[in-house]
Each structure stands twice: as structure tokens, then as C-alpha cells.
Write a protein that holds these residues in place. Sequence first.
Motif, PDB file in Angstrom:
ATOM      1  N   TRP A 218       0.812  -1.211   0.000  1.00  0.00           N
ATOM      2  CA  TRP A 218       0.000   0.000   0.000  1.00  0.00           C
ATOM      3  C   TRP A 218       0.846   1.262   0.000  1.00  0.00           C
ATOM      4  O   TRP A 218       0.345   2.353   0.253  1.00  0.00           O
ATOM      5  N   GLY A 219       2.126   1.129  -0.290  1.00  0.00           N
ATOM      6  CA  GLY A 219       3.017   2.284  -0.245  1.00  0.00           C
ATOM      7  C   GLY A 219       2.635   3.376  -1.225  1.00  0.00           C
ATOM      8  O   GLY A 219       2.624   4.562  -0.872  1.00  0.00           O
ATOM      9  N   ASP A 220       2.323   2.998  -2.467  1.00  0.00           N
ATOM     10  CA  ASP A 220       1.983   4.002  -3.481  1.00  0.00           C
ATOM     11  C   ASP A 220       0.734   4.786  -3.099  1.00  0.00           C
ATOM     12  O   ASP A 220       0.674   6.007  -3.269  1.00  0.00           O
ATOM     13  N   GLU A 221      -0.272   4.099  -2.601  1.00  0.00           N
ATOM     14  CA  GLU A 221      -1.517   4.761  -2.219  1.00  0.00           C
ATOM     15  C   GLU A 221      -1.307   5.731  -1.065  1.00  0.00           C
ATOM     16  O   GLU A 221      -1.817   6.859  -1.066  1.00  0.00           O
ATOM     17  N   ILE A 222      -0.542   5.302  -0.072  1.00  0.00           N
ATOM     18  CA  ILE A 222      -0.296   6.167   1.082  1.00  0.00           C
ATOM     19  C   ILE A 222       0.607   7.338   0.694  1.00  0.00           C
ATOM     20  O   ILE A 222       0.425   8.464   1.173  1.00  0.00           O
ATOM     21  N   ALA A 223       1.568   7.086  -0.197  1.00  0.00           N
ATOM     22  CA  ALA A 223       2.429   8.175  -0.678  1.00  0.00           C
ATOM     23  C   ALA A 223       1.596   9.214  -1.422  1.00  0.00           C
ATOM     24  O   ALA A 223       1.824  10.425  -1.287  1.00  0.00           O
ATOM     25  N   PHE A 224       0.615   8.758  -2.189  1.00  0.00           N
ATOM     26  CA  PHE A 224      -0.270   9.701  -2.893  1.00  0.00           C
ATOM     27  C   PHE A 224      -1.081  10.517  -1.892  1.00  0.00           C
ATOM     28  O   PHE A 224      -1.231  11.735  -2.034  1.00  0.00           O
ATOM     29  N   GLY A 225      -1.609   9.856  -0.868  1.00  0.00           N
ATOM     30  CA  GLY A 225      -2.362  10.564   0.168  1.00  0.00           C
ATOM     31  C   GLY A 225      -1.511  11.578   0.905  1.00  0.00           C
ATOM     32  O   GLY A 225      -1.982  12.669   1.255  1.00  0.00           O
ATOM     33  N   PHE A 226      -0.247  11.230   1.136  1.00  0.00           N
ATOM     34  CA  PHE A 226       0.684  12.155   1.792  1.00  0.00           C
ATOM     35  C   PHE A 226       0.865  13.408   0.948  1.00  0.00           C
ATOM     36  O   PHE A 226       0.829  14.535   1.463  1.00  0.00           O
ATOM     37  N   LYS A 227       1.045  13.232  -0.365  1.00  0.00           N
ATOM     38  CA  LYS A 227       1.226  14.379  -1.257  1.00  0.00           C
ATOM     39  C   LYS A 227      -0.044  15.223  -1.342  1.00  0.00           C
ATOM     40  O   LYS A 227       0.028  16.457  -1.427  1.00  0.00           O
ATOM     41  N   VAL A 228      -1.205  14.585  -1.314  1.00  0.00           N
ATOM     42  CA  VAL A 228      -2.468  15.336  -1.332  1.00  0.00           C
ATOM     43  C   VAL A 228      -2.603  16.186  -0.074  1.00  0.00           C
ATOM     44  O   VAL A 228      -2.983  17.364  -0.133  1.00  0.00           O
ATOM     45  N   THR A 229      -2.290  15.606   1.076  1.00  0.00           N
ATOM     46  CA  THR A 229      -2.377  16.343   2.344  1.00  0.00           C
ATOM     47  C   THR A 229      -1.439  17.541   2.349  1.00  0.00           C
ATOM     48  O   THR A 229      -1.833  18.659   2.696  1.00  0.00           O
TER      49      THR A 229
ATOM     50  N   ILE B   6      -4.144  11.380   3.584  1.00  0.00           N
ATOM     51  CA  ILE B   6      -3.504  10.359   4.421  1.00  0.00           C
ATOM     52  C   ILE B   6      -4.544   9.505   5.154  1.00  0.00           C
ATOM     53  O   ILE B   6      -4.469   8.274   5.160  1.00  0.00           O
ATOM     54  N   ILE B   7      -5.522  10.165   5.764  1.00  0.00           N
ATOM     55  CA  ILE B   7      -6.510   9.439   6.561  1.00  0.00           C
ATOM     56  C   ILE B   7      -7.329   8.481   5.696  1.00  0.00           C
ATOM     57  O   ILE B   7      -7.573   7.325   6.080  1.00  0.00           O
ATOM     58  N   ARG B   8      -7.769   8.953   4.537  1.00  0.00           N
ATOM     59  CA  ARG B   8      -8.592   8.094   3.680  1.00  0.00           C
ATOM     60  C   ARG B   8      -7.785   6.903   3.161  1.00  0.00           C
ATOM     61  O   ARG B   8      -8.268   5.768   3.166  1.00  0.00           O
ATOM     62  N   GLN B   9      -6.567   7.147   2.723  1.00  0.00           N
ATOM     63  CA  GLN B   9      -5.762   6.067   2.165  1.00  0.00           C
ATOM     64  C   GLN B   9      -5.384   5.030   3.217  1.00  0.00           C
ATOM     65  O   GLN B   9      -5.446   3.831   2.965  1.00  0.00           O
ATOM     66  N   THR B  10      -4.978   5.510   4.390  1.00  0.00           N
ATOM     67  CA  THR B  10      -4.645   4.546   5.448  1.00  0.00           C
ATOM     68  C   THR B  10      -5.896   3.836   5.953  1.00  0.00           C
ATOM     69  O   THR B  10      -5.841   2.670   6.343  1.00  0.00           O
ATOM     70  N   GLY B  11      -7.044   4.531   5.935  1.00  0.00           N
ATOM     71  CA  GLY B  11      -8.303   3.902   6.350  1.00  0.00           C
ATOM     72  C   GLY B  11      -8.705   2.777   5.410  1.00  0.00           C
ATOM     73  O   GLY B  11      -9.160   1.716   5.858  1.00  0.00           O
ATOM     74  N   ILE B  12      -8.561   3.000   4.108  1.00  0.00           N
ATOM     75  CA  ILE B  12      -8.878   1.949   3.136  1.00  0.00           C
ATOM     76  C   ILE B  12      -7.942   0.756   3.327  1.00  0.00           C
ATOM     77  O   ILE B  12      -8.369  -0.403   3.318  1.00  0.00           O
ATOM     78  N   ALA B  13      -6.652   1.062   3.489  1.00  0.00           N
ATOM     79  CA  ALA B  13      -5.680  -0.018   3.697  1.00  0.00           C
ATOM     80  C   ALA B  13      -5.991  -0.810   4.967  1.00  0.00           C
ATOM     81  O   ALA B  13      -5.873  -2.043   4.991  1.00  0.00           O
ATOM     82  N   ALA B  14      -6.409  -0.110   6.021  1.00  0.00           N
ATOM     83  CA  ALA B  14      -6.731  -0.781   7.280  1.00  0.00           C
ATOM     84  C   ALA B  14      -7.926  -1.711   7.134  1.00  0.00           C
ATOM     85  O   ALA B  14      -7.938  -2.819   7.672  1.00  0.00           O
ATOM     86  N   LYS B  15      -8.929  -1.277   6.381  1.00  0.00           N
ATOM     87  CA  LYS B  15     -10.129  -2.111   6.184  1.00  0.00           C
ATOM     88  C   LYS B  15      -9.821  -3.348   5.350  1.00  0.00           C
ATOM     89  O   LYS B  15     -10.323  -4.435   5.633  1.00  0.00           O
ATOM     90  N   VAL B  16      -9.010  -3.175   4.315  1.00  0.00           N
ATOM     91  CA  VAL B  16      -8.729  -4.294   3.420  1.00  0.00           C
ATOM     92  C   VAL B  16      -7.819  -5.315   4.093  1.00  0.00           C
ATOM     93  O   VAL B  16      -8.040  -6.523   4.001  1.00  0.00           O
ATOM     94  N   THR B  17      -6.794  -4.843   4.762  1.00  0.00           N
ATOM     95  CA  THR B  17      -5.800  -5.753   5.344  1.00  0.00           C
ATOM     96  C   THR B  17      -6.137  -6.198   6.760  1.00  0.00           C
ATOM     97  O   THR B  17      -5.503  -7.111   7.281  1.00  0.00           O
ATOM     98  N   LYS B  18      -7.110  -5.541   7.389  1.00  0.00           N
ATOM     99  CA  LYS B  18      -7.461  -5.814   8.796  1.00  0.00           C
ATOM    100  C   LYS B  18      -6.318  -5.476   9.752  1.00  0.00           C
ATOM    101  O   LYS B  18      -6.231  -6.016  10.861  1.00  0.00           O
ATOM    102  N   GLU B  19      -5.433  -4.574   9.314  1.00  0.00           N
ATOM    103  CA  GLU B  19      -4.306  -4.142  10.151  1.00  0.00           C
ATOM    104  C   GLU B  19      -4.523  -2.678  10.541  1.00  0.00           C
ATOM    105  O   GLU B  19      -3.708  -1.805  10.219  1.00  0.00           O
ATOM    106  N   ALA B  20      -5.621  -2.423  11.242  1.00  0.00           N
ATOM    107  CA  ALA B  20      -6.001  -1.043  11.558  1.00  0.00           C
ATOM    108  C   ALA B  20      -4.948  -0.351  12.414  1.00  0.00           C
ATOM    109  O   ALA B  20      -4.592   0.807  12.163  1.00  0.00           O
ATOM    110  N   PHE B  21      -4.454  -1.028  13.432  1.00  0.00           N
ATOM    111  CA  PHE B  21      -3.503  -0.390  14.338  1.00  0.00           C
ATOM    112  C   PHE B  21      -2.244   0.031  13.586  1.00  0.00           C
ATOM    113  O   PHE B  21      -1.743   1.135  13.777  1.00  0.00           O
ATOM    114  N   PHE B  22      -1.756  -0.830  12.728  1.00  0.00           N
ATOM    115  CA  PHE B  22      -0.528  -0.540  11.993  1.00  0.00           C
ATOM    116  C   PHE B  22      -0.691   0.686  11.098  1.00  0.00           C
ATOM    117  O   PHE B  22       0.139   1.601  11.114  1.00  0.00           O
TER     118      PHE B  22
END
Length: 267
Positions: free
Chosen positions: A45-56, A217-233
Amino acid sequence: MSGFLSALATVWSWIGYTLDPLCGPVGIFTLFGSSTLVSCGGDGWGDEIAFGFKVTVGLALVTLPIGLAIGLFIALASQSTERSLRLAAGIYTTIFRGLPELLTLFIVYYGLQILLQSVLASIGIEQRLEINAFVAGMIALSVVFSSYCSEVLQSAFKAIPRGQYEAGYALGLSHGKTMRLIILPQLLRIALPGLVNLWMNLLKDTALVSVIGLSDIIRQTGIAAKVTKEAFFFYLLACGLYLVLAVISSIGVGMIERWTKRAEVPR
């Protein structure tokens, strides 16, 4: 012409990739996140989170000068001898300081669409419009930021003695040059601590735009958390990214403070 634009887009993409602090050639995820959940490419999920970082970061950097410009105008209007300007400035700051930021965002995002559609309908154009989420977030955050910024700048204006203006006029400076050469440098130094707090709040408020679908950042990490079930990470990762922005901001503010104090007379 199309070939030139295509080449320009290619160069811009290459620059964006090269300077990407997360998934660029020397990005954090590229160097340390391979074979993990934040690896760049199709496996993580690095690319997605990197995109969210740039948007923020982009949203905050675009909002800052707009909010400062509006805030300065409102601060000047608050001190005007024209009663209507003072009244308008007071109404503006009361409204946008009193409303929750999230509610302001909803009003801008949905209300602006309704307003534009009503205007088009009044001239016989029936077309559904959808406001870009980035633009809506920029407008909403700008008006909120400017309402608080105007109060900080107004207090800074009041802290500058009237004799500073009179000294400028006595030297033969016009009002504009007096403001630019004498008042504004002092204004920045006095208002800087308050503006720094507003900038930090602005960085955090950018998280609100995730509710209207902007991929921050929040939306991208939120999507990743839901898909991977690794919310805390992933939410811990979001905390780390916001803290990195705060640290970088602190370093930048320190440099600005040293620049503003360069002409001070040592005591």
C-alpha cells in the motif's frame, strides 16, 4: 502541441517520482518497506499512502497563502474607518469561527454545487455539476483559517505603535511603502507564534477532507486498514506521517524566526 504537453507531463511525473519522499528512488518505503504492507508497487500500500501524503501536503500548502491573504484583508477591514467594512469583517469572523470546520466543509462542498446549478438553471442550462473535492476542501479550510488568522493579525497590528506609521510618513514614504518596509516586517515577527499554531491546526484539519472522498492520508490509510485488517498498523503509520510534517514545520518555522529577528537590535 499535444506532443509538447505529453513530454511536459512525462517530465513532471518523473520529477514527482524522483522527489517522492515515500516511494521515490530513495523514499522511506522503497528503502525500508520492501516485502511489507507498505511496499511500493502492486504488492503493498506504499503508493496509495504516498499519494495521500502528497495530497495532504499539497492541500495545506495551497490553503496557507490563500488563507493568509484573506486574513490580512479581513484584519485591515476590521481597522478601517468605514463602518460597513468593520461590520462585514466582524460578521465574517463570527460565522467561520463559530461553525465547526466539518460543517463548513459540508456547506461548501454541497452548497456550492446547489448554488452553481441554480445559477445555471436560471439561465436555461440544465446540467449537473460536481465540485472537485480538493477545491472544496481548499475553499473551506481557507475561510476557516482566514477567520482565525485575521484575529492574530489584528492583534499584531495593535501591538505596533502608531509612531511607526508617523515615522514612515515623516521620511516621505507613501502609505504603501510604509506598510511594506516598516509595518509588515514587524507584523510578521509579532504574529508568527500565533500563525504557527494556526498552521499546525491547518495540517490536522486537512484530515477532514477524507469525508468528502479526497484521497488524503486518513482516507488512504483507512482503506488499507479495512482491506488488510491491520487497523492499528496503518493508523499508527498515519500518526507518524503527521508527526513528520509537524517536525518539518517546526524546523521551517525556526528558520523563519531567525530570519525575522536578523534586524533586531540586541539588548
